[in-house]
Design a protein around this motif. Structure first.
Motif, PDB file in Angstrom:
ATOM      1  N   MET A   1     -71.971 -25.422   4.351  1.00 30.46           N
ATOM      2  CA  MET A   1     -71.326 -26.419   5.200  1.00 30.46           C
ATOM      3  C   MET A   1     -72.187 -26.657   6.448  1.00 30.46           C
ATOM      4  O   MET A   1     -72.855 -25.760   6.925  1.00 30.46           O
ATOM      5  CB  MET A   1     -69.936 -25.940   5.586  1.00 30.46           C
ATOM      6  N   LEU A   2     -72.124 -27.871   6.952  1.00 32.91           N
ATOM      7  CA  LEU A   2     -72.916 -28.235   8.122  1.00 32.91           C
ATOM      8  C   LEU A   2     -72.429 -27.491   9.365  1.00 32.91           C
ATOM      9  O   LEU A   2     -71.256 -27.156   9.485  1.00 32.91           O
ATOM     10  CB  LEU A   2     -72.829 -29.736   8.369  1.00 32.91           C
ATOM     11  N   SER A   3     -73.343 -27.267  10.285  1.00 27.27           N
ATOM     12  CA  SER A   3     -72.987 -26.564  11.515  1.00 27.27           C
ATOM     13  C   SER A   3     -72.107 -27.435  12.405  1.00 27.27           C
ATOM     14  O   SER A   3     -72.073 -28.660  12.278  1.00 27.27           O
ATOM     15  CB  SER A   3     -74.255 -26.169  12.270  1.00 27.27           C
ATOM     16  N   ALA A   4     -71.434 -26.788  13.339  1.00 28.70           N
ATOM     17  CA  ALA A   4     -70.564 -27.497  14.271  1.00 28.70           C
ATOM     18  C   ALA A   4     -71.356 -28.517  15.082  1.00 28.70           C
ATOM     19  O   ALA A   4     -70.872 -29.618  15.352  1.00 28.70           O
ATOM     20  CB  ALA A   4     -69.873 -26.504  15.195  1.00 28.70           C
ATOM     21  N   TYR A   5     -72.589 -28.165  15.464  1.00 22.88           N
ATOM     22  CA  TYR A   5     -73.421 -29.078  16.253  1.00 22.88           C
ATOM     23  C   TYR A   5     -73.734 -30.351  15.464  1.00 22.88           C
ATOM     24  O   TYR A   5     -73.569 -31.457  15.982  1.00 22.88           O
ATOM     25  CB  TYR A   5     -74.723 -28.385  16.677  1.00 22.88           C
ATOM     26  N   VAL A   6     -74.160 -30.198  14.223  1.00 28.23           N
ATOM     27  CA  VAL A   6     -74.547 -31.355  13.404  1.00 28.23           C
ATOM     28  C   VAL A   6     -73.335 -32.242  13.121  1.00 28.23           C
ATOM     29  O   VAL A   6     -73.396 -33.468  13.275  1.00 28.23           O
ATOM     30  CB  VAL A   6     -75.226 -30.902  12.090  1.00 28.23           C
ATOM     31  N   VAL A   7     -72.226 -31.638  12.725  1.00 25.40           N
ATOM     32  CA  VAL A   7     -71.013 -32.416  12.439  1.00 25.40           C
ATOM     33  C   VAL A   7     -70.555 -33.151  13.692  1.00 25.40           C
ATOM     34  O   VAL A   7     -70.228 -34.339  13.644  1.00 25.40           O
ATOM     35  CB  VAL A   7     -69.889 -31.506  11.885  1.00 25.40           C
ATOM     36  N   SER A   8     -70.545 -32.450  14.822  1.00 27.49           N
ATOM     37  CA  SER A   8     -70.106 -33.068  16.079  1.00 27.49           C
ATOM     38  C   SER A   8     -71.013 -34.227  16.480  1.00 27.49           C
ATOM     39  O   SER A   8     -70.539 -35.278  16.909  1.00 27.49           O
ATOM     40  CB  SER A   8     -70.087 -32.024  17.203  1.00 27.49           C
ATOM     41  N   LEU A  52     -65.023 -29.853  29.004  1.00 29.13           N
ATOM     42  CA  LEU A  52     -63.597 -29.602  29.254  1.00 29.13           C
ATOM     43  C   LEU A  52     -62.759 -29.761  27.983  1.00 29.13           C
ATOM     44  O   LEU A  52     -61.897 -28.932  27.691  1.00 29.13           O
ATOM     45  CB  LEU A  52     -63.080 -30.556  30.342  1.00 29.13           C
ATOM     46  N   ALA A  53     -63.039 -30.811  27.223  1.00 25.15           N
ATOM     47  CA  ALA A  53     -62.287 -31.043  25.986  1.00 25.15           C
ATOM     48  C   ALA A  53     -62.534 -29.923  24.981  1.00 25.15           C
ATOM     49  O   ALA A  53     -61.591 -29.455  24.313  1.00 25.15           O
ATOM     50  CB  ALA A  53     -62.675 -32.393  25.378  1.00 25.15           C
ATOM     51  N   ALA A  54     -63.773 -29.465  24.867  1.00 23.87           N
ATOM     52  CA  ALA A  54     -64.087 -28.381  23.933  1.00 23.87           C
ATOM     53  C   ALA A  54     -63.408 -27.081  24.365  1.00 23.87           C
ATOM     54  O   ALA A  54     -62.900 -26.330  23.515  1.00 23.87           O
ATOM     55  CB  ALA A  54     -65.605 -28.193  23.827  1.00 23.87           C
ATOM     56  N   LEU A  55     -63.377 -26.816  25.667  1.00 22.05           N
ATOM     57  CA  LEU A  55     -62.682 -25.620  26.154  1.00 22.05           C
ATOM     58  C   LEU A  55     -61.196 -25.667  25.825  1.00 22.05           C
ATOM     59  O   LEU A  55     -60.614 -24.671  25.374  1.00 22.05           O
ATOM     60  CB  LEU A  55     -62.872 -25.471  27.669  1.00 22.05           C
ATOM     61  N   VAL A  56     -60.593 -26.824  26.039  1.00 26.22           N
ATOM     62  CA  VAL A  56     -59.167 -26.973  25.712  1.00 26.22           C
ATOM     63  C   VAL A  56     -58.938 -26.744  24.222  1.00 26.22           C
ATOM     64  O   VAL A  56     -58.043 -25.983  23.826  1.00 26.22           O
ATOM     65  CB  VAL A  56     -58.646 -28.369  26.142  1.00 26.22           C
ATOM     66  N   ILE A 123     -60.843 -36.578  22.292  1.00 25.89           N
ATOM     67  CA  ILE A 123     -59.852 -35.902  21.451  1.00 25.89           C
ATOM     68  C   ILE A 123     -60.537 -35.269  20.243  1.00 25.89           C
ATOM     69  O   ILE A 123     -60.207 -34.144  19.840  1.00 25.89           O
ATOM     70  CB  ILE A 123     -58.743 -36.895  21.048  1.00 25.89           C
ATOM     71  N   ALA A 124     -61.515 -35.961  19.683  1.00 22.26           N
ATOM     72  CA  ALA A 124     -62.270 -35.401  18.564  1.00 22.26           C
ATOM     73  C   ALA A 124     -63.016 -34.139  18.998  1.00 22.26           C
ATOM     74  O   ALA A 124     -63.102 -33.168  18.227  1.00 22.26           O
ATOM     75  CB  ALA A 124     -63.252 -36.429  18.017  1.00 22.26           C
ATOM     76  N   THR A 125     -63.542 -34.132  20.214  1.00 15.97           N
ATOM     77  CA  THR A 125     -64.234 -32.951  20.727  1.00 15.97           C
ATOM     78  C   THR A 125     -63.286 -31.756  20.778  1.00 15.97           C
ATOM     79  O   THR A 125     -63.645 -30.649  20.346  1.00 15.97           O
ATOM     80  CB  THR A 125     -64.829 -33.233  22.124  1.00 15.97           C
ATOM     81  N   ALA A 126     -62.083 -31.964  21.278  1.00 12.82           N
ATOM     82  CA  ALA A 126     -61.097 -30.877  21.326  1.00 12.82           C
ATOM     83  C   ALA A 126     -60.745 -30.407  19.916  1.00 12.82           C
ATOM     84  O   ALA A 126     -60.668 -29.199  19.650  1.00 12.82           O
ATOM     85  CB  ALA A 126     -59.844 -31.338  22.074  1.00 12.82           C
ATOM     86  N   ALA A 127     -60.550 -31.347  19.006  1.00 15.94           N
ATOM     87  CA  ALA A 127     -60.205 -30.983  17.623  1.00 15.94           C
ATOM     88  C   ALA A 127     -61.357 -30.254  16.938  1.00 15.94           C
ATOM     89  O   ALA A 127     -61.133 -29.279  16.206  1.00 15.94           O
ATOM     90  CB  ALA A 127     -59.821 -32.234  16.832  1.00 15.94           C
ATOM     91  N   LEU A 128     -62.582 -30.699  17.166  1.00 17.92           N
ATOM     92  CA  LEU A 128     -63.744 -30.029  16.567  1.00 17.92           C
ATOM     93  C   LEU A 128     -63.907 -28.612  17.120  1.00 17.92           C
ATOM     94  O   LEU A 128     -64.231 -27.682  16.378  1.00 17.92           O
ATOM     95  CB  LEU A 128     -65.012 -30.847  16.810  1.00 17.92           C
ATOM     96  N   VAL A 138     -70.105 -27.476  19.914  1.00 23.13           N
ATOM     97  CA  VAL A 138     -69.353 -28.729  19.793  1.00 23.13           C
ATOM     98  C   VAL A 138     -69.636 -29.650  20.975  1.00 23.13           C
ATOM     99  O   VAL A 138     -69.921 -30.836  20.790  1.00 23.13           O
ATOM    100  CB  VAL A 138     -67.841 -28.455  19.640  1.00 23.13           C
ATOM    101  N   ALA A 139     -69.571 -29.129  22.199  1.00 23.69           N
ATOM    102  CA  ALA A 139     -69.829 -29.971  23.382  1.00 23.69           C
ATOM    103  C   ALA A 139     -71.265 -30.502  23.361  1.00 23.69           C
ATOM    104  O   ALA A 139     -71.503 -31.673  23.682  1.00 23.69           O
ATOM    105  CB  ALA A 139     -69.561 -29.197  24.669  1.00 23.69           C
ATOM    106  N   ALA A 140     -72.217 -29.669  22.952  1.00 25.51           N
ATOM    107  CA  ALA A 140     -73.604 -30.131  22.854  1.00 25.51           C
ATOM    108  C   ALA A 140     -73.736 -31.200  21.771  1.00 25.51           C
ATOM    109  O   ALA A 140     -74.432 -32.209  21.959  1.00 25.51           O
ATOM    110  CB  ALA A 140     -74.538 -28.959  22.556  1.00 25.51           C
TER     111      ALA A 140
END
Length: 193
Positions: A1-8, A52-56, A123-128, A138-140
């Motif tokens: 599966m793709l990494s969180a960075y690539v998917v984000s 901030l969204a990723a932290l939440v 919102i997608a950032t928080a969900a990811l 994810v934030a990167a």
């Protein structure tokens, strides 16, 4: 599966096409014709907003690790798929006003930060972050996706909207969100390991 960075990165780069923040970038580029401070303002605002969204998202997933929360995350991706199909329109009266005493960089940073609040990419950032349990990756990734979408918008200004098929990009973003939602649902339900 793709990494969180690539998917984000891929998800936000696609979702940002035709989004109100991209329209804001085009409008600022057309108005001020100073790409470097505009791009730096976008970068700073996006880093702050998406961190901030990723932290939440990360802390919500840590606090609410129940099965129902995983279903909620899956449903949020599916809802994002539907939302991605709705085109955004620039609110030129609110977004385009230059604030008194602010330079191009600060005007861009403040405008982008405020416009991005509650936006689908935030919102997608928080969900990811909730899905992948990673704030930095994810934030990167979402910041990279925003910059990939907005650099051409700033450098090419209004010409971008005549070149890119925005409806096709919206559909592609919706399909990626839908795939993530269905995958999360399948994993949560135990259909896939």
């Amino acid at each position: 599966m793709l990494s969180a960075y690539v998917v984000s990165t891929l998800l936000v780069a696609l979702a940002e096409m035709g989004d109100r923040t991209q329209l804001l970038a085009i409008m600022l580029a057309s108005r001020y014709r100073k790409p470097v401070p505009i791009l730096l303002g976008i970068l700073v605002a996006t880093l702050a907003n998406h961190a901030l969204a990723a932290l939440v998202g990360f802390y919500l997933s840590s606090l609410l690790s129940a099965v129902w929360f995983r279903y909620l995350i899956a449903a949020s991706f599916i809802a994002m798929a539907l939302w991605a199909l709705i085109p955004d329109k620039a609110d030129e009266e609110q977004e385009g006003r230059s604030r008194p005493g602010m330079g191009v960089f600060l005007t861009t940073a403040v405008s982008f930060f405020l416009v991005e609040m509650g936006d689908k990419t935030q919102i997608a950032t928080a969900a990811l972050a909730a899905r992948y349990h990673g704030v930095i990756d994810v934030a990167a990734g979402t910041t990279t996706g925003m910059m990939l979408a907005n650099i051409p918008a700033v450098l090419l200004g209004a010409a971008v909207t005549r070149v890119l098929p925005l409806n096709t990009l919206r559909i592609a973003a919706a399909l990626v969100y839908l795939a993530l939602g269905v995958w999360s649902l399948a994993v949560t339900a135990g259909w896939v390991k």
